[in-house]
Design an enzyme around this catalytic site. Structure first.
Site, PDB file in Angstrom:
ATOM      1  N   GLY A  55      97.389  72.139  74.012  1.00  0.00           N
ATOM      2  CA  GLY A  55      96.231  72.300  73.136  1.00  0.00           C
ATOM      3  C   GLY A  55      96.496  71.763  71.743  1.00  0.00           C
ATOM      4  O   GLY A  55      95.625  71.122  71.129  1.00  0.00           O
TER       5      GLY A  55
ATOM      6  N   ILE B  85     103.524  75.933  77.079  1.00  0.00           N
ATOM      7  CA  ILE B  85     103.154  74.562  77.455  1.00  0.00           C
ATOM      8  C   ILE B  85     101.640  74.391  77.412  1.00  0.00           C
ATOM      9  O   ILE B  85     101.139  73.372  76.922  1.00  0.00           O
ATOM     10  CB  ILE B  85     103.737  74.200  78.826  1.00  0.00           C
ATOM     11  CG1 ILE B  85     105.267  74.274  78.763  1.00  0.00           C
ATOM     12  CG2 ILE B  85     103.292  72.809  79.248  1.00  0.00           C
ATOM     13  CD1 ILE B  85     105.961  73.975  80.067  1.00  0.00           C
ATOM     14  N   ASP B  86     100.903  75.377  77.897  1.00  0.00           N
ATOM     15  CA  ASP B  86      99.442  75.336  77.753  1.00  0.00           C
ATOM     16  C   ASP B  86      99.040  75.192  76.290  1.00  0.00           C
ATOM     17  O   ASP B  86      98.231  74.326  75.925  1.00  0.00           O
ATOM     18  CB  ASP B  86      98.825  76.623  78.303  1.00  0.00           C
ATOM     19  CG  ASP B  86      98.567  76.571  79.797  1.00  0.00           C
ATOM     20  OD1 ASP B  86      98.443  75.464  80.335  1.00  0.00           O
ATOM     21  OD2 ASP B  86      98.490  77.636  80.416  1.00  0.00           O
ATOM     22  N   MET B  87      99.575  76.076  75.453  1.00  0.00           N
ATOM     23  CA  MET B  87      99.184  76.064  74.044  1.00  0.00           C
ATOM     24  C   MET B  87      99.734  74.840  73.334  1.00  0.00           C
ATOM     25  O   MET B  87      99.089  74.284  72.440  1.00  0.00           O
ATOM     26  CB  MET B  87      99.639  77.356  73.366  1.00  0.00           C
ATOM     27  CG  MET B  87      98.964  78.591  73.951  1.00  0.00           C
ATOM     28  SD  MET B  87      99.439  80.139  73.172  1.00  0.00           S
ATOM     29  CE  MET B  87      98.499  80.035  71.635  1.00  0.00           C
TER      30      MET B  87
ATOM     31  N   ASP C 263     100.956  76.558  83.507  1.00  0.00           N
ATOM     32  CA  ASP C 263     102.065  76.670  82.569  1.00  0.00           C
ATOM     33  C   ASP C 263     103.391  77.038  83.247  1.00  0.00           C
ATOM     34  O   ASP C 263     104.397  76.341  83.059  1.00  0.00           O
ATOM     35  CB  ASP C 263     101.708  77.682  81.475  1.00  0.00           C
ATOM     36  CG  ASP C 263     102.748  77.768  80.388  1.00  0.00           C
ATOM     37  OD1 ASP C 263     103.796  78.385  80.630  1.00  0.00           O
ATOM     38  OD2 ASP C 263     102.522  77.243  79.289  1.00  0.00           O
TER      39      ASP C 263
END
Length: 391
Positions: free
Chosen positions: A176, A171-173, A143
């Site tokens: 997702g 950005i990770d989430m 991220d």
């Protein structure tokens, strides 16, 4: 009436670690899917150790991102246990999702092409780093790296000061979320045609998606965005100000709201100043206007300005800490804060309700390999499972 578990009957196999794919799996699991998390036999998802804080021997971060799942722990390189998982996917899975490094799933025999002929209705979701094409496709991604690479960090913080990153793994989430959206769209298409297929998303594409407006502005104007701290590039005043005892966010997003703001703080003269009569003028003259507003607001407490701005109809909010947020009656009214079945852990629930009912927190995050019997793989030693659970 809508059910709060609309994905019941869907089986998802998640090869997820860290945040991105586990967050997608969490969403699908909270919506009713049976999510089987596949972890490596040597320690499992390394997010289990990302703490403190820990809860019953496992990081709280892991706990909140992996509830509503089962855990199968095995060596994917092992011919027997890997073969059993492969057979399980072919026979029972509806969705496969992973955020392994580019090419890893193919090398292990679990790539999307492996299942196409046997399961044309399977939906396979790749959560990559830099995407599955291009010169950087082999690079691992995290991220903060993508916040830097995408240009996001160049806009964060205040002018003349070092760059900062968004504190949460946005950005990770976000990836997702895009994975979940793509999977849901593919499930709808499968209901219509009977066909599955591959869904691709990546950290870089997610970051570029967040920057849709800044890139649009740059491509139209040729001007790189400045760092505006809590403010906005195209709207003034639209930022945080320091009051006598704290900070308050004030959003005068149009000319009418600016007039109300000026009246509320006792400076109606600002609305007749040609420099400040329009938003374009205020943006151009922000260096003049903002210090004037700051000087006025610094003279009284946050509560004083809250009362006046509420009466005037100017959007605003105190800048709250997490403990203040949790104590607010609006949070209680939303019932977002949920308890684990044993009442020992509290988390934020899914930000969705169906006919007024929010999906419940009914299944805590699993111990590593707790459900190996689902794919007929030899379970971990009892003492290892007990240690993972906290027994």
């Amino acid at each position: 009436m809508l059910t709060s578990r609309p994905l019941e009957g869907i089986t998802v196999v998640e090869f997820g670690h860290s945040v991105a794919a586990p967050y997608a799996g969490l969403i699908l699991g909270e919506l009713g899917a049976d999510v089987i998390k596949v972890e490596n036999a040597d320690g499992g998802d390394y997010a289990r150790g990302w703490g403190p804080p820990f809860w019953e021997g496992t990081s709280v971060m892991y706990q909140v991102l992996n509830r509503s799942k089962s855990s199968v722990s095995l060596d994917l390189k092992d011919r027997i246990s890997g073969g059993k998982l492969h057979d399980y996917i072919v026979e029972k899975a509806d969705v496969v999702i992973h955020n392994m490094k580019f090419g890893a799933m193919e090398r292990l025999g679990f790539g999307s092409d492996t299942f196409v002929e046997k399961r044309p209705d399977l939906i396979y979701c790749n959560c990559g780093a830099f995407g599955n094409v291009g010169p950087l496709r082999d690079r691992p991604g995290y991220d903060p790296l993508l916040q830097a690479f995408s240009g996001l960090m160049s806009m964060m913080g205040e002018e003349g000061r070092p760059p900062v990153r968004v504190a949460v793994s946005i950005i990770d989430m976000g990836m997702g979320l895009w994975a979940a959206i793509g999977i849901l769209a593919a499930l709808n298409e499968r209901n219509r045609t009977g066909n599955g297929g591959r869904v691709d998303t990546s950290l870089l594409e997610t970051a570029l998606g967040w920057l849709t407006v800044p890139f649009g502005n740059f491509l139209a104007s040729g001007e790189l965005p400045r760092k505006e701290g809590s403010g906005a590039v195209q709207i003034v005043p639209y930022q945080a100000f320091i009051a006598r005892d704290g900070e308050i966010m004030i959003l005068a997003g149009n000319d009418g709201l600016f007039r109300k703001l000026a009246q509320a703080i006792g400076r109606p003269d600002l609305t007749t100043d040609p420099r400040f009569m329009t938003n374009a003028g205020r943006v151009e003259n922000r260096a003049v206007l903002l210090p004037i507003l700051q000087k006025v607001l610094l003279d009284r407490d946050v509560a004083h300005w809250e009362r006046l701005l509420l009466e005037a109809g100017v959007p605003h909010s105190p800048i709250q800490t997490l403990d203040q947020v949790l104590a607010h009656p609006q949070i209680e009214a939303l019932s977002m804060l949920q308890e684990s079945p044993d009442k020992k852990l509290r988390i934020m629930g899914l930000p969705l309700s169906f006919d007024g009912v929010r999906p419940e927190f009914t299944v805590r995050a699993p111990a590593q390999g707790q459900h190996n019997e689902l794919v007929d793989v030899r379970p971990l030693a009892a003492e290892k499972v007990d240690a993972a659970i906290g027994g």
